[in-house]
Design a protein around this motif. Structure first.
Motif, PDB file in Angstrom:
ATOM      1  N   TRP C 184      -7.106  -3.091  40.377  1.00 54.84           N
ATOM      2  CA  TRP C 184      -6.470  -2.842  39.078  1.00 54.84           C
ATOM      3  C   TRP C 184      -5.614  -1.596  39.080  1.00 54.84           C
ATOM      4  CZ3 TRP C 184      -6.885  -5.733  34.407  1.00 54.84           C
ATOM      5  CH2 TRP C 184      -7.515  -6.979  34.577  1.00 54.84           C
ATOM      6  N   VAL C 185      -6.032  -0.612  39.783  1.00 54.51           N
ATOM      7  CA  VAL C 185      -5.214   0.602  39.786  1.00 54.51           C
ATOM      8  C   VAL C 185      -4.002   0.414  40.681  1.00 54.51           C
ATOM      9  CG1 VAL C 185      -5.167   3.029  40.451  1.00 54.51           C
ATOM     10  CG2 VAL C 185      -7.150   2.099  39.270  1.00 54.51           C
ATOM     11  N   THR C 186      -4.228  -0.311  41.733  1.00 57.50           N
ATOM     12  CA  THR C 186      -3.207  -0.523  42.745  1.00 57.50           C
ATOM     13  C   THR C 186      -2.076  -1.422  42.276  1.00 57.50           C
ATOM     14  OG1 THR C 186      -4.169  -0.126  44.903  1.00 57.50           O
ATOM     15  CG2 THR C 186      -2.988  -2.195  44.624  1.00 57.50           C
ATOM     16  N   ASP C 187      -2.419  -2.443  41.552  1.00 59.82           N
ATOM     17  CA  ASP C 187      -1.422  -3.448  41.211  1.00 59.82           C
ATOM     18  C   ASP C 187      -0.574  -3.021  40.020  1.00 59.82           C
ATOM     19  OD1 ASP C 187       0.082  -5.620  41.092  1.00 59.82           O
ATOM     20  OD2 ASP C 187      -1.493  -7.004  40.476  1.00 59.82           O
ATOM     21  N   ALA C 188       0.678  -2.857  40.291  1.00 57.46           N
ATOM     22  CA  ALA C 188       1.587  -2.346  39.269  1.00 57.46           C
ATOM     23  C   ALA C 188       1.666  -3.276  38.057  1.00 57.46           C
ATOM     24  CB  ALA C 188       2.976  -2.149  39.864  1.00 57.46           C
ATOM     25  N   GLN C 190      -0.467  -4.810  36.623  1.00 56.59           N
ATOM     26  CA  GLN C 190      -1.707  -4.838  35.869  1.00 56.59           C
ATOM     27  C   GLN C 190      -1.665  -3.940  34.633  1.00 56.59           C
ATOM     28  OE1 GLN C 190      -2.881  -6.950  37.772  1.00 56.59           O
ATOM     29  NE2 GLN C 190      -4.324  -7.571  36.202  1.00 56.59           N
ATOM     30  N   ALA C 191      -0.478  -3.476  34.335  1.00 58.02           N
ATOM     31  CA  ALA C 191      -0.338  -2.448  33.313  1.00 58.02           C
ATOM     32  C   ALA C 191      -1.026  -2.804  31.999  1.00 58.02           C
ATOM     33  CB  ALA C 191       1.139  -2.166  33.061  1.00 58.02           C
ATOM     34  N   THR C 192      -1.328  -4.086  31.847  1.00 56.43           N
ATOM     35  CA  THR C 192      -1.875  -4.523  30.551  1.00 56.43           C
ATOM     36  C   THR C 192      -3.188  -3.851  30.175  1.00 56.43           C
ATOM     37  OG1 THR C 192      -2.554  -6.414  31.864  1.00 56.43           O
ATOM     38  CG2 THR C 192      -0.823  -6.781  30.244  1.00 56.43           C
ATOM     39  N   LEU C 193      -4.005  -3.592  31.168  1.00 56.50           N
ATOM     40  CA  LEU C 193      -5.318  -3.033  30.866  1.00 56.50           C
ATOM     41  C   LEU C 193      -5.336  -1.520  31.114  1.00 56.50           C
ATOM     42  CD1 LEU C 193      -7.972  -4.415  29.967  1.00 56.50           C
ATOM     43  CD2 LEU C 193      -8.762  -4.140  32.302  1.00 56.50           C
ATOM     44  N   PRO C 194      -5.449  -0.740  30.071  1.00 56.10           N
ATOM     45  CA  PRO C 194      -5.464   0.715  30.263  1.00 56.10           C
ATOM     46  C   PRO C 194      -6.728   1.152  31.011  1.00 56.10           C
ATOM     47  CG  PRO C 194      -5.964   0.153  27.981  1.00 56.10           C
ATOM     48  CD  PRO C 194      -5.577  -1.114  28.659  1.00 56.10           C
ATOM     49  N   PRO C 195      -6.633   2.197  31.761  1.00 61.14           N
ATOM     50  CA  PRO C 195      -7.753   2.687  32.583  1.00 61.14           C
ATOM     51  C   PRO C 195      -9.039   2.863  31.771  1.00 61.14           C
ATOM     52  CG  PRO C 195      -5.781   3.969  32.997  1.00 61.14           C
ATOM     53  CD  PRO C 195      -5.424   3.013  31.918  1.00 61.14           C
ATOM     54  N   ARG C 196      -8.890   3.405  30.576  1.00 61.39           N
ATOM     55  CA  ARG C 196     -10.052   3.610  29.721  1.00 61.39           C
ATOM     56  C   ARG C 196     -10.802   2.294  29.543  1.00 61.39           C
ATOM     57  NH1 ARG C 196     -10.767   7.850  25.816  1.00 61.39           N
ATOM     58  NH2 ARG C 196      -9.006   8.718  26.970  1.00 61.39           N
TER      59      ARG C 196
ATOM     60  N   GLY D 160     -23.686 -18.314  23.785  1.00 59.61           N
ATOM     61  CA  GLY D 160     -24.367 -17.154  24.351  1.00 59.61           C
ATOM     62  C   GLY D 160     -23.468 -16.214  25.120  1.00 59.61           C
ATOM     63  N   VAL D 161     -22.191 -16.521  25.200  1.00 55.05           N
ATOM     64  CA  VAL D 161     -21.275 -15.615  25.902  1.00 55.05           C
ATOM     65  C   VAL D 161     -20.834 -14.517  24.944  1.00 55.05           C
ATOM     66  CG1 VAL D 161     -18.958 -15.411  26.864  1.00 55.05           C
ATOM     67  CG2 VAL D 161     -20.464 -17.277  27.569  1.00 55.05           C
ATOM     68  N   VAL D 162     -21.084 -13.295  25.345  1.00 56.87           N
ATOM     69  CA  VAL D 162     -20.742 -12.173  24.480  1.00 56.87           C
ATOM     70  C   VAL D 162     -19.846 -11.200  25.229  1.00 56.87           C
ATOM     71  CG1 VAL D 162     -21.628 -10.303  23.065  1.00 56.87           C
ATOM     72  CG2 VAL D 162     -23.020 -12.369  23.409  1.00 56.87           C
ATOM     73  N   VAL D 163     -18.576 -11.174  24.905  1.00 56.62           N
ATOM     74  CA  VAL D 163     -17.643 -10.244  25.550  1.00 56.62           C
ATOM     75  C   VAL D 163     -16.663  -9.726  24.530  1.00 56.62           C
ATOM     76  CG1 VAL D 163     -17.757 -11.285  27.838  1.00 56.62           C
ATOM     77  CG2 VAL D 163     -16.155 -12.189  26.139  1.00 56.62           C
ATOM     78  N   ARG D 164     -16.075  -8.564  24.845  1.00 59.42           N
ATOM     79  CA  ARG D 164     -15.120  -7.987  23.889  1.00 59.42           C
ATOM     80  C   ARG D 164     -13.834  -8.793  23.887  1.00 59.42           C
ATOM     81  NH1 ARG D 164     -14.759  -1.600  24.902  1.00 59.42           N
ATOM     82  NH2 ARG D 164     -12.588  -1.701  24.221  1.00 59.42           N
ATOM     83  N   ASP D 165     -13.439  -9.189  25.070  1.00 57.48           N
ATOM     84  CA  ASP D 165     -12.161  -9.933  25.167  1.00 57.48           C
ATOM     85  C   ASP D 165     -12.329 -10.967  26.263  1.00 57.48           C
ATOM     86  OD1 ASP D 165      -9.658 -10.817  26.149  1.00 57.48           O
ATOM     87  OD2 ASP D 165      -8.673  -9.093  25.242  1.00 57.48           O
ATOM     88  N   ARG D 166     -12.307 -12.219  25.878  1.00 59.34           N
ATOM     89  CA  ARG D 166     -12.607 -13.271  26.821  1.00 59.34           C
ATOM     90  C   ARG D 166     -11.640 -13.295  28.010  1.00 59.34           C
ATOM     91  NH1 ARG D 166     -11.837 -17.657  23.853  1.00 59.34           N
ATOM     92  NH2 ARG D 166     -12.932 -16.775  22.087  1.00 59.34           N
ATOM     93  N   VAL D 167     -10.381 -13.078  27.745  1.00 52.84           N
ATOM     94  CA  VAL D 167      -9.390 -13.142  28.821  1.00 52.84           C
ATOM     95  C   VAL D 167      -9.597 -12.005  29.831  1.00 52.84           C
ATOM     96  CG1 VAL D 167      -6.938 -12.979  29.374  1.00 52.84           C
ATOM     97  CG2 VAL D 167      -7.703 -14.308  27.390  1.00 52.84           C
ATOM     98  N   VAL D 168      -9.770 -10.813  29.317  1.00 52.14           N
ATOM     99  CA  VAL D 168     -10.002  -9.673  30.210  1.00 52.14           C
ATOM    100  C   VAL D 168     -11.263  -9.903  31.037  1.00 52.14           C
ATOM    101  CG1 VAL D 168     -10.728  -7.255  30.254  1.00 52.14           C
ATOM    102  CG2 VAL D 168      -8.778  -7.965  28.839  1.00 52.14           C
ATOM    103  N   ALA D 169     -12.308 -10.325  30.378  1.00 54.80           N
ATOM    104  CA  ALA D 169     -13.570 -10.551  31.088  1.00 54.80           C
ATOM    105  C   ALA D 169     -13.395 -11.605  32.170  1.00 54.80           C
ATOM    106  CB  ALA D 169     -14.656 -10.967  30.100  1.00 54.80           C
TER     107      ALA D 169
END
Lengths: 212, 212, 212, 212
Positions: C184-188, C190-196, D160-169
């Motif tokens: 995730w950090v490596t792939d440019a 991937q900007a969609t997901l912030p590090p936090r 029973g699936v519990v996630v903040r964001d299904r796509v990210v997960a």
DNA sequence: CATGAATGAGTTTTCATTCAT
DNA sequence: TATGAATGAAAACTCATTCAT
């Protein structure tokens, strides 16, 4: 090779102080050692400097380059050869009335073997691997020429010498002596024939050829 | 000048097509030419390729490097020498009852001079400048050994031969012959002594030494 | 592209003067820069030397080749990683009674992300493009192993950790952490997901997996 | 590198005859073999041609260059991965009412391990050593994206699936799966953990992360 | 269609020599 | 004077690619 090869063979700075003269000695000794260990092509100025325990910079303070160092070694050897061979012939020639072929031949053979036996491995590198310029080649030729002349002069007063041309014969003898000695002393595998025995045969050959 | 001394002397790709075989020939011829013109140290694979009218890549297709090319040249020469010298001695030995020292000596001398006279300048570079590894040295020694053996065998049946040790004498003769021929034919300044005259003296020396 | 696979990875000359040490630094910095700009295959020693404002000769004075330089960079990175990860786990383990899973997980995640975020592009080239020999691979494995061991030890004293095999679980966590962070950090793109956010998810995954 | 690198990745001639199609197969098989034996940097088109028992010329008849061959191998692998992963998820999703998290996870894990286990050494070279251009990288990302989408869709209907964001997960799960499988199957030293056991742990991790 | 000899630009690497310290 | 880091021209060698046969 940064700049085109410019054959600078003379020493750079005439060492005036005792310390400097010592450095030159150390450098030449190191050169000889490295040449023997690595051969001409494998020897670099850095190797030499390191072996001498001196920096490259210092090396170049005293010699203009690698060629010059090898040249110094060659020159040294040739000078010694000239002196010793000359001395031998002169000494023989001095007991005028009594000059005989075999003792003369033996004296020359012994001198030549001694010259080569001192440092055979260095000798091999110096005269087989190192690509000498025409200057060195001429230098060697001249030395042989002088030895041959001295021999030719001696032959003139030795009874029983029968040759078509004294000068030609003398040159062939000197060349033969040099070549065979070089081969047999230089080649490590030649251990079968002891120097004493080699000397005998060389004397026989010379006497037979010259003595008719 | 890297010359990192990695002895890769064998050929790389064995040429299968006629075109390729021609290329190898062209490359070796060019090597000889360049070697003569520039000396061993001054010769580079690029020079050779250019002189051969071929790209460096092609050169490396067939030879792993400069050393291998020179080695091929040396090998070629040695092979020829072996064949020719062997033929000469064999031929002499064949007229059994009539084997005489002088004709044998003359035949050997002529053969040796012929061997050297064909390409003296190349010969000089090949055997004076090129730093041969121990393998080549052994190869040369073996050749001389064989020639000496053949000669020793012949001496056994020639009347009038008086030597302390036939084998030792034969080796000295072969070495002497090779060395002197090399020197006189090789050295350009030697022009004073015509080959005919040189041959006469060499024969005289051999006969005198062996003939008592 | 020769890359004849002769694993010369060690440094060549140990810089003794301050000037030289600076040169080594400059060279490594330049290596990183060029690696990022041109990738592993496109990087040449000439590029590096030029980027460093230094001659090729100088480069070879300190490194035996491209491989060694990259190796130095890798080694540097691994050493730092080892120190930082070790420190994080040690620190967490020090508040003995109060060691909790989530803070530990978060500390590791943050450390790992920090490690990768510093120079993501270089990191990518270094660990994706460069063909590492088995030595480097073992080195990396060993580092992960040590981190996993430390984690396994910590898990033993954290209440509520439920796993079949603590060592296996620890290794999977470390590997997972490394792999996902790297991706995730490596792939440019991937900007969609912030590090936090990435950190949060990684912590969740670790805690869920270990926390039963 | 004679001419500047021009990334030609597509096949050159669409093989129309059966014999030609066979040649392509032979070439790709040989490419895989050589890649495994010598690594990416050590592989040359000549090696490949030789291993395939075909001349270089023929090789270039079918592929515009080395890159294209490797690319074909990668493409092949990705296509298979896409098909198999898609099939797995689709199959699970088909028993609508009964879709459960653990069986789905297990099916994905098994598929992924199977994908990697077939030719781990080739896989390692292909995805660790070969410097892929952005095109390939995008291709891989897209594949993962599609897999993640399919998974995300499935997650929506699993109780029973519990996630903040299904796509990210879903993307993290796919990435994690790919990364850990790659590491453990690829690394020869990893022999300690049998595939069965690895699968169990991966399933546990996925279920724990997604299942709340 | 197949062959494999030939190409040559591009890299790596060395080492004699200089020069700032 | 001594030092040794830096230089860079020159050499060796590779390999993707072409093309005459």
């Amino acid at each position: 090779m940064p700049t085109a090869a410019k054959p600078k063979l003379g020493p750079r700075r005439r060492p005036s102080q005792a310390r400097a003269r010592g450095t030159v000695e150390v450098l030449l000794t190191a050169t000889a050692r490295v040449l023997v260990r690595r051969g001409w092509a494998g020897t670099t100025t850095n190797h030499i400097a390191e072996a001498a325990g001196v920096s490259v910079g210092t090396l170049y303070e005293y010699f203009p380059g690698k060629d010059a160092m090898v040249h110094a070694l060659v020159e040294r050897h040739l000078a010694r050869a000239e002196v010793e061979l000359g001395a031998v012939i002169a000494e023989q020639a001095s007991n005028l009335g009594a000059l005989r072929l075999e003792p003369l031949a033996r004296a020359m053979v012994d001198a030549m073997i001694g010259l080569h036996a001192e440092a055979p491995r260095l000798h091999r590198v110096l005269f087989e691997e190192v690509p000498h310029g025409p200057a060195v080649r001429r230098r060697v030729r001249a030395l042989e020429e002088r030895s041959a002349s001295a021999l030719a002069a001696a032959l003139a007063v030795i009874p029983g010498v029968v040759v078509r041309d004294r000068v030609v014969a003398a040159r062939l003898v000197v060349d033969m002596l040099e070549a065979l000695t070089h081969r047999w002393v230089t080649d490590a595998t030649q251990a079968t024939l002891p120097p004493r025995r080699l000397a005998d045969e060389l004397v026989r050959m010379i006497v037979a050829y010259l003595g008719g």
